[in-house]
Design a protein around this motif. Sequence first.
Motif, PDB file in Angstrom:
ATOM      1  N   CYS A 256     -21.503  14.456  47.158  1.00  0.00           N
ATOM      2  CA  CYS A 256     -20.406  15.242  46.589  1.00  0.00           C
ATOM      3  C   CYS A 256     -20.528  16.723  46.912  1.00  0.00           C
ATOM      4  O   CYS A 256     -19.519  17.408  47.076  1.00  0.00           O
ATOM      5  CB  CYS A 256     -20.353  15.075  45.068  1.00  0.00           C
ATOM      6  N   ILE A 257     -21.746  17.195  47.002  1.00  0.00           N
ATOM      7  CA  ILE A 257     -21.982  18.618  47.234  1.00  0.00           C
ATOM      8  C   ILE A 257     -21.447  18.979  48.617  1.00  0.00           C
ATOM      9  O   ILE A 257     -21.841  18.425  49.624  1.00  0.00           O
ATOM     10  CB  ILE A 257     -23.481  18.952  47.115  1.00  0.00           C
ATOM     11  N   GLY A 258     -20.517  19.898  48.645  1.00  0.00           N
ATOM     12  CA  GLY A 258     -19.986  20.372  49.909  1.00  0.00           C
ATOM     13  C   GLY A 258     -18.846  19.572  50.500  1.00  0.00           C
ATOM     14  O   GLY A 258     -18.381  19.887  51.601  1.00  0.00           O
ATOM     15  N   LEU A 259     -18.374  18.542  49.820  1.00  0.00           N
ATOM     16  CA  LEU A 259     -17.271  17.744  50.375  1.00  0.00           C
ATOM     17  C   LEU A 259     -15.899  18.363  50.122  1.00  0.00           C
ATOM     18  O   LEU A 259     -14.925  17.937  50.708  1.00  0.00           O
ATOM     19  CB  LEU A 259     -17.299  16.318  49.827  1.00  0.00           C
ATOM     20  N   GLY A 260     -15.832  19.308  49.238  1.00  0.00           N
ATOM     21  CA  GLY A 260     -14.550  19.958  48.990  1.00  0.00           C
ATOM     22  C   GLY A 260     -14.345  20.290  47.529  1.00  0.00           C
ATOM     23  O   GLY A 260     -14.977  19.715  46.650  1.00  0.00           O
ATOM     24  N   PHE A 261     -13.447  21.235  47.306  1.00  0.00           N
ATOM     25  CA  PHE A 261     -13.171  21.734  45.965  1.00  0.00           C
ATOM     26  C   PHE A 261     -12.744  20.637  44.990  1.00  0.00           C
ATOM     27  O   PHE A 261     -13.086  20.666  43.817  1.00  0.00           O
ATOM     28  CB  PHE A 261     -12.058  22.789  46.009  1.00  0.00           C
ATOM     29  N   SER A 262     -11.976  19.688  45.478  1.00  0.00           N
ATOM     30  CA  SER A 262     -11.403  18.675  44.583  1.00  0.00           C
ATOM     31  C   SER A 262     -12.201  17.379  44.527  1.00  0.00           C
ATOM     32  O   SER A 262     -11.780  16.428  43.862  1.00  0.00           O
ATOM     33  CB  SER A 262      -9.957  18.375  45.002  1.00  0.00           C
TER      34      SER A 262
ATOM     35  N   LYS B 210      -7.982  15.229  52.992  1.00  0.00           N
ATOM     36  CA  LYS B 210      -6.716  15.894  52.651  1.00  0.00           C
ATOM     37  C   LYS B 210      -6.718  16.321  51.180  1.00  0.00           C
ATOM     38  O   LYS B 210      -6.292  17.432  50.841  1.00  0.00           O
ATOM     39  CB  LYS B 210      -5.555  14.944  52.938  1.00  0.00           C
ATOM     40  N   TYR B 211      -7.202  15.462  50.319  1.00  0.00           N
ATOM     41  CA  TYR B 211      -7.232  15.762  48.887  1.00  0.00           C
ATOM     42  C   TYR B 211      -8.494  16.521  48.480  1.00  0.00           C
ATOM     43  O   TYR B 211      -8.440  17.432  47.654  1.00  0.00           O
ATOM     44  CB  TYR B 211      -7.098  14.477  48.071  1.00  0.00           C
ATOM     45  N   ALA B 212      -9.631  16.163  49.038  1.00  0.00           N
ATOM     46  CA  ALA B 212     -10.905  16.754  48.627  1.00  0.00           C
ATOM     47  C   ALA B 212     -11.020  18.220  49.015  1.00  0.00           C
ATOM     48  O   ALA B 212     -11.568  19.024  48.253  1.00  0.00           O
ATOM     49  CB  ALA B 212     -12.070  15.965  49.228  1.00  0.00           C
ATOM     50  N   LYS B 213     -10.525  18.589  50.175  1.00  0.00           N
ATOM     51  CA  LYS B 213     -10.666  19.965  50.666  1.00  0.00           C
ATOM     52  C   LYS B 213      -9.690  20.929  50.005  1.00  0.00           C
ATOM     53  O   LYS B 213      -9.869  22.135  50.055  1.00  0.00           O
ATOM     54  CB  LYS B 213     -10.468  20.016  52.184  1.00  0.00           C
ATOM     55  N   ARG B 214      -8.660  20.398  49.394  1.00  0.00           N
ATOM     56  CA  ARG B 214      -7.626  21.227  48.773  1.00  0.00           C
ATOM     57  C   ARG B 214      -8.174  21.923  47.528  1.00  0.00           C
ATOM     58  O   ARG B 214      -8.735  21.279  46.646  1.00  0.00           O
ATOM     59  CB  ARG B 214      -6.434  20.349  48.407  1.00  0.00           C
ATOM     60  N   LYS B 215      -7.994  23.221  47.460  1.00  0.00           N
ATOM     61  CA  LYS B 215      -8.394  23.970  46.270  1.00  0.00           C
ATOM     62  C   LYS B 215      -7.211  23.947  45.298  1.00  0.00           C
ATOM     63  O   LYS B 215      -6.143  24.479  45.608  1.00  0.00           O
ATOM     64  CB  LYS B 215      -8.749  25.408  46.642  1.00  0.00           C
TER      65      LYS B 215
ATOM     66  N   SER C 204      -3.077  24.737  40.536  1.00  0.00           N
ATOM     67  CA  SER C 204      -2.349  24.495  39.290  1.00  0.00           C
ATOM     68  C   SER C 204      -2.771  23.151  38.702  1.00  0.00           C
ATOM     69  O   SER C 204      -3.413  22.348  39.366  1.00  0.00           O
ATOM     70  CB  SER C 204      -0.841  24.480  39.556  1.00  0.00           C
ATOM     71  N   ILE C 205      -2.358  22.934  37.471  1.00  0.00           N
ATOM     72  CA  ILE C 205      -2.592  21.640  36.822  1.00  0.00           C
ATOM     73  C   ILE C 205      -1.894  20.539  37.612  1.00  0.00           C
ATOM     74  O   ILE C 205      -2.414  19.436  37.754  1.00  0.00           O
ATOM     75  CB  ILE C 205      -2.085  21.665  35.353  1.00  0.00           C
ATOM     76  N   LYS C 206      -0.742  20.857  38.164  1.00  0.00           N
ATOM     77  CA  LYS C 206       0.007  19.881  38.968  1.00  0.00           C
ATOM     78  C   LYS C 206      -0.839  19.397  40.150  1.00  0.00           C
ATOM     79  O   LYS C 206      -0.852  18.204  40.457  1.00  0.00           O
ATOM     80  CB  LYS C 206       1.302  20.513  39.455  1.00  0.00           C
ATOM     81  N   ASP C 207      -1.550  20.307  40.805  1.00  0.00           N
ATOM     82  CA  ASP C 207      -2.423  19.929  41.925  1.00  0.00           C
ATOM     83  C   ASP C 207      -3.540  18.994  41.456  1.00  0.00           C
ATOM     84  O   ASP C 207      -3.879  18.029  42.140  1.00  0.00           O
ATOM     85  CB  ASP C 207      -3.061  21.166  42.571  1.00  0.00           C
TER      86      ASP C 207
END
Length: 93
Positions: free
Chosen positions: A17-23, A64-69, A72-75
């Motif tokens: 999990c470490i480093g895979l992305g913000f989400s 696509k989803y993991a890298k997205r910072k 908003s709550i919607k995100d």
Amino acid sequence: QTVDLKKYPAIKLIEKCIGLGFSTPIIVNASNELLVSLFLQRKIRFLDIVRTINKIFKDKEFNKYAKRKPKSIKDIIMTDKWARLKTRSICVR
């Protein structure tokens, strides 16, 4: 003392999990909640929890989803929803 990774495969999951992305935590949390529920209903085995999350990490849409910072709550809700749908699709037998 070292942890037996065969006995406790979730430890490897944490390292991945470490480093895979913000989400990534959003995805892992949503998937884990659904998987634990399926396990408690005896629809999957205990070790299927880690196996399924690892499959999600390899999914073509994961980055696509993991890298997205999330901005908003919607995100956050959108990422959570994707993770739950992906988890369910993997677990359908």
